[in-house]
Design a protein around this motif. Structure first.
Motif, PDB file in Angstrom:
ATOM      1  N   PHE A 142       0.777  -1.273   0.181  1.00  0.00           N
ATOM      2  CA  PHE A 142       0.016  -0.055   0.038  1.00  0.00           C
ATOM      3  C   PHE A 142       0.885   1.283  -0.024  1.00  0.00           C
ATOM      4  O   PHE A 142       0.618   2.253  -0.915  1.00  0.00           O
ATOM      5  CB  PHE A 142      -0.887  -0.037   1.197  1.00  0.00           C
ATOM      6  CG  PHE A 142      -1.535   1.214   1.508  1.00  0.00           C
ATOM      7  CD1 PHE A 142      -2.823   1.857   0.596  1.00  0.00           C
ATOM      8  CD2 PHE A 142      -1.019   2.233   2.172  1.00  0.00           C
ATOM      9  CE1 PHE A 142      -3.484   2.838   0.843  1.00  0.00           C
ATOM     10  CE2 PHE A 142      -1.689   3.505   2.557  1.00  0.00           C
ATOM     11  CZ  PHE A 142      -3.058   3.622   1.657  1.00  0.00           C
ATOM     12  N   MET A 143       1.670   1.345   0.970  1.00  0.00           N
ATOM     13  CA  MET A 143       2.811   2.569   0.800  1.00  0.00           C
ATOM     14  C   MET A 143       3.243   2.754  -0.245  1.00  0.00           C
ATOM     15  O   MET A 143       3.595   3.859  -0.821  1.00  0.00           O
ATOM     16  CB  MET A 143       3.769   2.416   2.027  1.00  0.00           C
ATOM     17  CG  MET A 143       2.889   2.329   3.512  1.00  0.00           C
ATOM     18  SD  MET A 143       1.964   3.599   3.870  1.00  0.00           S
ATOM     19  CE  MET A 143       3.195   5.040   4.287  1.00  0.00           C
ATOM     20  N   ARG A 144       3.934   1.602  -1.053  1.00  0.00           N
ATOM     21  CA  ARG A 144       4.723   1.862  -2.327  1.00  0.00           C
ATOM     22  C   ARG A 144       3.738   2.199  -3.322  1.00  0.00           C
ATOM     23  O   ARG A 144       4.095   3.067  -4.156  1.00  0.00           O
ATOM     24  CB  ARG A 144       5.471   0.475  -2.565  1.00  0.00           C
ATOM     25  CG  ARG A 144       6.379   0.571  -3.895  1.00  0.00           C
ATOM     26  CD  ARG A 144       7.171  -0.754  -4.007  1.00  0.00           C
ATOM     27  NE  ARG A 144       6.364  -1.844  -4.192  1.00  0.00           N
ATOM     28  CZ  ARG A 144       6.314  -2.717  -3.538  1.00  0.00           C
ATOM     29  NH1 ARG A 144       6.636  -2.702  -2.381  1.00  0.00           N
ATOM     30  NH2 ARG A 144       5.358  -3.996  -3.900  1.00  0.00           N
ATOM     31  N   ARG A 145       2.415   1.696  -3.366  1.00  0.00           N
ATOM     32  CA  ARG A 145       1.678   2.006  -4.645  1.00  0.00           C
ATOM     33  C   ARG A 145       0.663   3.066  -4.333  1.00  0.00           C
ATOM     34  O   ARG A 145       0.484   3.778  -5.271  1.00  0.00           O
ATOM     35  CB  ARG A 145       0.797   0.755  -4.895  1.00  0.00           C
ATOM     36  CG  ARG A 145       1.481  -0.552  -5.219  1.00  0.00           C
ATOM     37  CD  ARG A 145       0.757  -1.774  -5.422  1.00  0.00           C
ATOM     38  NE  ARG A 145       1.556  -3.150  -5.727  1.00  0.00           N
ATOM     39  CZ  ARG A 145       0.954  -4.200  -5.567  1.00  0.00           C
ATOM     40  NH1 ARG A 145      -0.543  -4.167  -5.582  1.00  0.00           N
ATOM     41  NH2 ARG A 145       1.638  -5.082  -5.809  1.00  0.00           N
ATOM     42  N   HIS A 146       0.201   3.209  -3.233  1.00  0.00           N
ATOM     43  CA  HIS A 146      -0.880   4.300  -3.183  1.00  0.00           C
ATOM     44  C   HIS A 146      -0.624   5.538  -2.276  1.00  0.00           C
ATOM     45  O   HIS A 146      -0.966   6.537  -2.421  1.00  0.00           O
ATOM     46  CB  HIS A 146      -2.090   3.525  -2.647  1.00  0.00           C
ATOM     47  CG  HIS A 146      -2.641   2.642  -3.380  1.00  0.00           C
ATOM     48  ND1 HIS A 146      -3.526   3.009  -4.324  1.00  0.00           N
ATOM     49  CD2 HIS A 146      -2.590   1.456  -3.594  1.00  0.00           C
ATOM     50  CE1 HIS A 146      -4.118   1.745  -4.862  1.00  0.00           C
ATOM     51  NE2 HIS A 146      -3.172   0.967  -4.617  1.00  0.00           N
ATOM     52  N   TRP A 147       0.219   5.208  -1.297  1.00  0.00           N
ATOM     53  CA  TRP A 147       0.470   6.600  -0.172  1.00  0.00           C
ATOM     54  C   TRP A 147       0.897   7.781  -0.932  1.00  0.00           C
ATOM     55  O   TRP A 147       2.135   7.730  -1.832  1.00  0.00           O
ATOM     56  CB  TRP A 147       1.571   5.830   0.888  1.00  0.00           C
ATOM     57  CG  TRP A 147       1.577   6.938   1.974  1.00  0.00           C
ATOM     58  CD1 TRP A 147       2.827   7.821   2.132  1.00  0.00           C
ATOM     59  CD2 TRP A 147       0.871   7.281   3.020  1.00  0.00           C
ATOM     60  NE1 TRP A 147       2.828   8.620   3.254  1.00  0.00           N
ATOM     61  CE2 TRP A 147       1.464   8.404   3.657  1.00  0.00           C
ATOM     62  CE3 TRP A 147      -0.583   7.016   3.385  1.00  0.00           C
ATOM     63  CZ2 TRP A 147       0.807   8.939   4.933  1.00  0.00           C
ATOM     64  CZ3 TRP A 147      -1.019   7.595   4.475  1.00  0.00           C
ATOM     65  CH2 TRP A 147      -0.353   8.524   5.055  1.00  0.00           C
ATOM     66  N   GLN A 148       0.172   9.071  -0.943  1.00  0.00           N
ATOM     67  CA  GLN A 148       0.665  10.102  -1.416  1.00  0.00           C
ATOM     68  C   GLN A 148       0.698   9.784  -3.098  1.00  0.00           C
ATOM     69  O   GLN A 148       1.089  10.774  -3.670  1.00  0.00           O
ATOM     70  CB  GLN A 148       1.917  10.543  -0.790  1.00  0.00           C
ATOM     71  CG  GLN A 148       1.922  10.905   0.494  1.00  0.00           C
ATOM     72  CD  GLN A 148       2.356  12.426   0.897  1.00  0.00           C
ATOM     73  OE1 GLN A 148       3.599  12.628   0.392  1.00  0.00           O
ATOM     74  NE2 GLN A 148       1.718  12.879   1.925  1.00  0.00           N
ATOM     75  N   LYS A 149      -0.033   9.024  -3.771  1.00  0.00           N
ATOM     76  CA  LYS A 149      -0.029   8.787  -5.047  1.00  0.00           C
ATOM     77  C   LYS A 149      -1.192   8.734  -5.734  1.00  0.00           C
ATOM     78  O   LYS A 149      -1.493   9.578  -6.693  1.00  0.00           O
ATOM     79  CB  LYS A 149       1.079   7.433  -5.383  1.00  0.00           C
ATOM     80  CG  LYS A 149       2.464   7.432  -4.939  1.00  0.00           C
ATOM     81  CD  LYS A 149       2.989   6.317  -5.201  1.00  0.00           C
ATOM     82  CE  LYS A 149       4.386   5.962  -4.507  1.00  0.00           C
ATOM     83  NZ  LYS A 149       4.242   5.971  -2.885  1.00  0.00           N
ATOM     84  N   LYS A 150      -1.969   7.639  -5.231  1.00  0.00           N
ATOM     85  CA  LYS A 150      -3.498   7.525  -5.785  1.00  0.00           C
ATOM     86  C   LYS A 150      -4.441   7.063  -5.001  1.00  0.00           C
ATOM     87  O   LYS A 150      -4.014   6.412  -3.923  1.00  0.00           O
ATOM     88  CB  LYS A 150      -3.150   6.501  -7.093  1.00  0.00           C
ATOM     89  CG  LYS A 150      -2.747   5.170  -6.860  1.00  0.00           C
ATOM     90  CD  LYS A 150      -2.549   4.382  -8.156  1.00  0.00           C
ATOM     91  CE  LYS A 150      -2.173   2.847  -7.829  1.00  0.00           C
ATOM     92  NZ  LYS A 150      -2.159   2.373  -9.200  1.00  0.00           N
TER      93      LYS A 150
END
Length: 376
Positions: free
Chosen positions: A18-26
């Motif tokens: 989650f942190m790699r794919r979504h956090w502050q991204k999407k």
């Protein structure tokens, strides 16, 4: 927390994914993030909280297209009738007042505590909302009761309306739309525009993450650095025995600028002063938080932090509620475990030194921690 363990809270993603794919991204929509979710705070309890001094609450109403904003506390008669549409009650920091809500927030500690802020509960009558807007922080929107329709979009035009007391976007363009039911959750990164409208009576839990601005952080740290910049003995004063007479008295002497620059450099050069200032700032309780003195009891039963306590650490320090302590060795390991787990068992406390036990006892006395009889 095992950050490699798939979590239903994150739709089967691990915390690391989650942190790699979504956090502050999407964004991320998770259906039944908490299956069978039962709200720990009833409507009547939320209304009672909104009536208390020291609890931040707001009432937002849309009446014939006109937005109105009022700040609490509110007694029950000050709130609109439940049948009246288009109103929302927002109660901030409910985790500070309810153990079950505080426990719910612990599920989101795959993000550093330095970022975790609070849990706000929004109660809305049919049609209630706060208008299309964006936040400057990350937020998880957990549907607790009823249904809410969310429209979201990557907003390029962040111009706000100037004719209303709310930060509502002047031109909102939605790209996706979802209806969330109890247990569903929507994650939104900062500055992602969203508009939530209640479909019938509903409650939404917003788990927010603070993000200090660079200027705000610099200001806070400079204030704390100034407190530590005192010098033992007589203060070192600016001296200008070689100052020449001037014909332009309004000009600041370059030597005075150098003196000021050296003063700042010396303050920052003190060992660990910046680290200490940052840790104390990050753990400073909110102005509305106070602690009730506790009963020390027999700590060998175990100890747990009060839900209002903020505790963190770095390589050299332990920080709790705006205070800092140097820590090393076995005691540092124990204190770091307390910061991470928020509790220590009887067996773990047996490894604490007398100094550590004395410190923990003082925290219990201050109400920052409590003797916990539920340990082994």
């Amino acid at each position: 927390m095992d950050i490699q363990q798939p979590l239903s809270l994150l739709g089967g993603l691990t915390a690391e994914q989650f942190m790699r794919r979504h956090w502050q991204k999407k964004p991320l929509l998770v259906r039944q993030a908490i299956a069978g979710f039962v709200p720990p705070v009833l409507r009547s309890e939320l209304f009672a909280l909104a009536g208390q001094e020291g609890v931040e609450s707001r009432l937002v109403q849309s009446i014939k297209g006109a937005w109105k904003l009022r700040h609490g506390p509110f007694n029950r008669r000050a709130l609109p009738a439940l049948q009246q549409p288009d109103w929302t009650l927002l109660v901030q920091g409910v985790d500070l007042h309810n153990d079950a809500v505080h426990a719910l927030m612990q599920q989101f500690r795959f993000v550093p505590d330095a970022r975790l802020d609070d849990l706000m509960i929004s109660y809305a009558s049919n049609g209630g909302g706060v208008g299309p807007h964006f936040d400057s922080y990350d937020v998880f929107l957990l549907q607790a009761h009823g249904k809410r329709r969310w429209r979201i979009g990557r907003q390029k035009d962040l111009t706000l309306r100037e004719d209303i007391p709310l930060k509502v976007l002047a031109q909102f363009e939605a790209e996706e739309e979802f209806v969330l039911e109890p247990g569903d959750m929507l994650y939104l990164p900062p500055r992602y525009a969203h508009d939530g409208i209640a479909e019938g009576e509903c409650m939404t839990y917003s788990i927010g993450f603070r993000s200090a601005g660079r200027a705000e952080l610099a200001q806070e740290l400079l204030v704390r650095l100034a407190e530590d910049a005192g010098e033992e003995g007589s203060p070192v004063l600016y001296r200008d025995a070689d100052q020449n007479a001037v014909s332009q008295p309004g000009a600041i002497p370059s030597a005075l600028l150098d003196f000021a620059r050296e003063a700042m450099s010396r303050a920052l050069a003190q060992p660990l002063v910046l680290e200490r200032a940052l840790g104390e700032y990050l753990t400073e309780p909110k102005p509305s938080v106070w602690f009730e003195p506790g009963k020390v009891g027999v700590m060998l039963e175990g100890i747990c932090l009060d839900r209002r306590s903020r505790m963190m650490y770095d390589e050299k320090h332990i920080f709790i509620n705006g205070e800092s302590y140097r820590a090393a060795g076995r005691d540092a390991t124990l204190m770091r475990r307390l910061a991470n787990e928020r509790q220590l068992s009887a067996r773990e406390l047996l490894r604490a030194s007398d100094d550590a036990l004395e410190l923990l006892s003082s925290w219990c006395d201050a109400g920052w921690a409590h003797v916990w009889a539920g340990t082994e």
